[in-house]
Design a protein around this motif. Structure first.
Motif, mmCIF file in Angstrom:
data_model
loop_
_atom_site.group_PDB
_atom_site.id
_atom_site.type_symbol
_atom_site.label_atom_id
_atom_site.label_comp_id
_atom_site.label_asym_id
_atom_site.label_seq_id
_atom_site.Cartn_x
_atom_site.Cartn_y
_atom_site.Cartn_z
ATOM 1 N N VAL A 26 -6.967 -5.506 2.734
ATOM 2 C CA VAL A 26 -6.080 -5.835 3.860
ATOM 3 C C VAL A 26 -5.000 -6.810 3.404
ATOM 4 C CG1 VAL A 26 -5.933 -6.933 6.129
ATOM 5 C CG2 VAL A 26 -7.772 -5.311 5.657
ATOM 6 N N ASP A 27 -5.354 -7.788 2.571
ATOM 7 C CA ASP A 27 -4.359 -8.723 2.032
ATOM 8 C C ASP A 27 -3.318 -7.995 1.188
ATOM 9 O OD1 ASP A 27 -5.556 -10.949 3.228
ATOM 10 O OD2 ASP A 27 -6.811 -11.345 1.465
ATOM 11 N N ASP A 28 -3.762 -7.027 0.389
ATOM 12 C CA ASP A 28 -2.823 -6.232 -0.407
ATOM 13 C C ASP A 28 -1.867 -5.461 0.496
ATOM 14 O OD1 ASP A 28 -3.728 -6.923 -3.005
ATOM 15 O OD2 ASP A 28 -5.316 -5.415 -2.910
ATOM 16 N N ALA A 29 -2.402 -4.860 1.566
ATOM 17 C CA ALA A 29 -1.571 -4.123 2.515
ATOM 18 C C ALA A 29 -0.595 -5.059 3.224
ATOM 19 C CB ALA A 29 -2.443 -3.384 3.529
ATOM 20 N N ARG A 30 -1.069 -6.239 3.576
ATOM 21 C CA ARG A 30 -0.213 -7.237 4.240
ATOM 22 C C ARG A 30 0.949 -7.639 3.329
ATOM 23 N NH1 ARG A 30 -1.559 -10.753 8.294
ATOM 24 N NH2 ARG A 30 -3.772 -10.300 7.980
ATOM 25 N N ALA A 31 0.675 -7.842 2.053
ATOM 26 C CA ALA A 31 1.710 -8.271 1.110
ATOM 27 C C ALA A 31 2.763 -7.179 0.900
ATOM 28 C CB ALA A 31 1.078 -8.666 -0.226
ATOM 29 N N VAL A 32 2.341 -5.937 0.706
ATOM 30 C CA VAL A 32 3.307 -4.867 0.452
ATOM 31 C C VAL A 32 4.095 -4.521 1.717
ATOM 32 C CG1 VAL A 32 1.829 -2.845 0.869
ATOM 33 C CG2 VAL A 32 3.653 -2.727 -0.833
ATOM 34 N N ARG A 33 3.523 -4.775 2.877
ATOM 35 C CA ARG A 33 4.212 -4.529 4.148
ATOM 36 C C ARG A 33 5.564 -5.235 4.190
ATOM 37 N NH1 ARG A 33 4.827 -7.660 8.367
ATOM 38 N NH2 ARG A 33 5.310 -6.686 10.368
ATOM 39 N N GLU A 34 5.632 -6.387 3.571
ATOM 40 C CA GLU A 34 6.886 -7.149 3.572
ATOM 41 C C GLU A 34 8.020 -6.413 2.862
ATOM 42 O OE1 GLU A 34 7.429 -9.772 5.470
ATOM 43 O OE2 GLU A 34 5.369 -9.394 6.121
ATOM 44 N N ASN A 35 7.700 -5.436 2.013
ATOM 45 C CA ASN A 35 8.723 -4.680 1.287
ATOM 46 C C ASN A 35 9.231 -3.467 2.063
ATOM 47 O OD1 ASN A 35 8.374 -6.453 -0.841
ATOM 48 N ND2 ASN A 35 6.928 -5.130 -1.894
ATOM 49 N N THR A 41 -9.811 0.740 7.030
ATOM 50 C CA THR A 41 -9.676 -0.480 7.813
ATOM 51 C C THR A 41 -8.282 -0.505 8.400
ATOM 52 O OG1 THR A 41 -11.220 -1.657 6.373
ATOM 53 C CG2 THR A 41 -9.782 -2.999 7.783
ATOM 54 N N LEU A 42 -8.206 -0.604 9.713
ATOM 55 C CA LEU A 42 -6.935 -0.684 10.431
ATOM 56 C C LEU A 42 -6.801 -2.118 10.925
ATOM 57 C CD1 LEU A 42 -7.415 2.603 12.496
ATOM 58 C CD2 LEU A 42 -6.311 2.327 10.255
ATOM 59 N N ALA A 43 -5.614 -2.722 10.712
ATOM 60 C CA ALA A 43 -5.482 -4.149 11.010
ATOM 61 C C ALA A 43 -4.154 -4.488 11.668
ATOM 62 C CB ALA A 43 -5.630 -4.948 9.712
ATOM 63 N N THR A 44 -4.145 -5.645 12.329
ATOM 64 C CA THR A 44 -2.919 -6.214 12.889
ATOM 65 C C THR A 44 -2.561 -7.465 12.092
ATOM 66 O OG1 THR A 44 -3.996 -7.749 14.423
ATOM 67 C CG2 THR A 44 -3.648 -5.485 15.214
ATOM 68 N N MET A 45 -1.352 -7.910 12.248
ATOM 69 C CA MET A 45 -0.913 -9.141 11.577
ATOM 70 C C MET A 45 -1.612 -10.367 12.163
ATOM 71 S SD MET A 45 1.059 -8.240 9.153
ATOM 72 C CE MET A 45 1.906 -9.766 8.694
ATOM 73 N N ASP A 46 -2.150 -10.235 13.374
ATOM 74 C CA ASP A 46 -2.872 -11.341 14.011
ATOM 75 C C ASP A 46 -4.316 -11.452 13.553
ATOM 76 O OD1 ASP A 46 -0.630 -12.078 15.513
ATOM 77 O OD2 ASP A 46 -1.184 -10.766 17.185
ATOM 78 N N GLY A 47 -4.759 -10.546 12.673
ATOM 79 C CA GLY A 47 -6.098 -10.637 12.118
ATOM 80 C C GLY A 47 -7.144 -9.732 12.753
ATOM 81 N N GLU A 48 -6.757 -8.968 13.774
ATOM 82 C CA GLU A 48 -7.719 -8.032 14.358
ATOM 83 C C GLU A 48 -7.906 -6.854 13.404
ATOM 84 O OE1 GLU A 48 -8.349 -5.230 18.305
ATOM 85 O OE2 GLU A 48 -6.711 -6.680 18.294
ATOM 86 N N GLU A 49 -9.142 -6.441 13.210
ATOM 87 C CA GLU A 49 -9.449 -5.317 12.333
ATOM 88 C C GLU A 49 -10.378 -4.343 13.020
ATOM 89 O OE1 GLU A 49 -10.885 -6.394 8.457
ATOM 90 O OE2 GLU A 49 -9.206 -7.741 8.072
ATOM 91 N N MET A 50 -10.222 -3.086 12.663
ATOM 92 C CA MET A 50 -11.092 -2.020 13.151
ATOM 93 C C MET A 50 -11.478 -1.176 11.960
ATOM 94 S SD MET A 50 -10.071 0.941 15.838
ATOM 95 C CE MET A 50 -10.435 2.566 15.199
ATOM 96 N N SER A 51 -12.744 -0.878 11.832
ATOM 97 C CA SER A 51 -13.220 -0.060 10.728
ATOM 98 C C SER A 51 -13.553 1.336 11.243
ATOM 99 C CB SER A 51 -14.458 -0.705 10.101
ATOM 100 O OG SER A 51 -14.867 0.040 8.972
ATOM 101 N N THR A 52 -13.118 2.344 10.505
ATOM 102 C CA THR A 52 -13.391 3.730 10.836
ATOM 103 C C THR A 52 -13.542 4.508 9.530
ATOM 104 O OG1 THR A 52 -12.665 5.600 12.210
ATOM 105 C CG2 THR A 52 -10.935 4.350 11.075
ATOM 106 N N THR A 53 -13.573 5.803 9.605
ATOM 107 C CA THR A 53 -13.648 6.631 8.405
ATOM 108 C C THR A 53 -12.590 7.724 8.470
ATOM 109 O OG1 THR A 53 -15.193 8.231 9.336
ATOM 110 C CG2 THR A 53 -16.158 6.296 8.219
ATOM 111 N N VAL A 54 -12.326 8.341 7.335
ATOM 112 C CA VAL A 54 -11.382 9.462 7.291
ATOM 113 C C VAL A 54 -11.862 10.573 8.228
ATOM 114 C CG1 VAL A 54 -10.480 11.298 5.808
ATOM 115 C CG2 VAL A 54 -10.472 8.934 4.993
#
Length: 130
Positions: free
Chosen positions: A4-13, A101-114
């Protein structure tokens, strides 16, 4: 660093001059390598690229073909879900039990599967007579 941190960082690009809606995705391949993608808009809608598709393209370009886990994040009121096309792309490279893992910038996360994201997936079994 978590996926999630990796996704958060690349989101900025993300390149989102039209919608302003930045999305980041990070895939951990079966090899353990992490690949990232962000959405890229284009004035000629719908010629943009989703974050998940960008991460998958980076994974394939890196020589990996199996998703072990994926995280997707956006600044949304609830965890952002991949679009239908990206769900199909995830199913191409991830098993039905692959964690998403689906997440918001506010820290909410939801786990699911493909498999939960795309029941009734169109897969290679339909192509068995070709």
């Amino acid at each position: 660093m978590s996926l999630v941190d990796d996704a958060r960082a690349v989101r900025e690009n993300a390149h989102v001059p039209y919608s302003g809606f930045k999305v980041g995705a990070a895939i951990r391949a079966a090899s353990g390598t992490v690949y990232k993608g962000c959405n890229v808009e284009n004035v000629a809608y719908p010629e943009g690229t989703c974050a998940e598709a960008g991460a998958i393209a980076a994974m394939v370009a890196g020589g990996d073909l199996q998703i072990a886990e994926i995280a997707v994040i956006a600044d949304s009121p609830k965890p952002v879900s991949p679009c239908g096309g990206c769900r199909q792309k995830l199913a191409e490279f991830g098993a039905p039990d692959t964690r998403v893992t689906l997440a918001t910038m506010d820290g909410e996360e939801m786990s699911t599967t493909v498999g939960e994201l795309l029941p009734g997936v169109f897969d290679k079994d339909y192509m068995s007579r070709v």
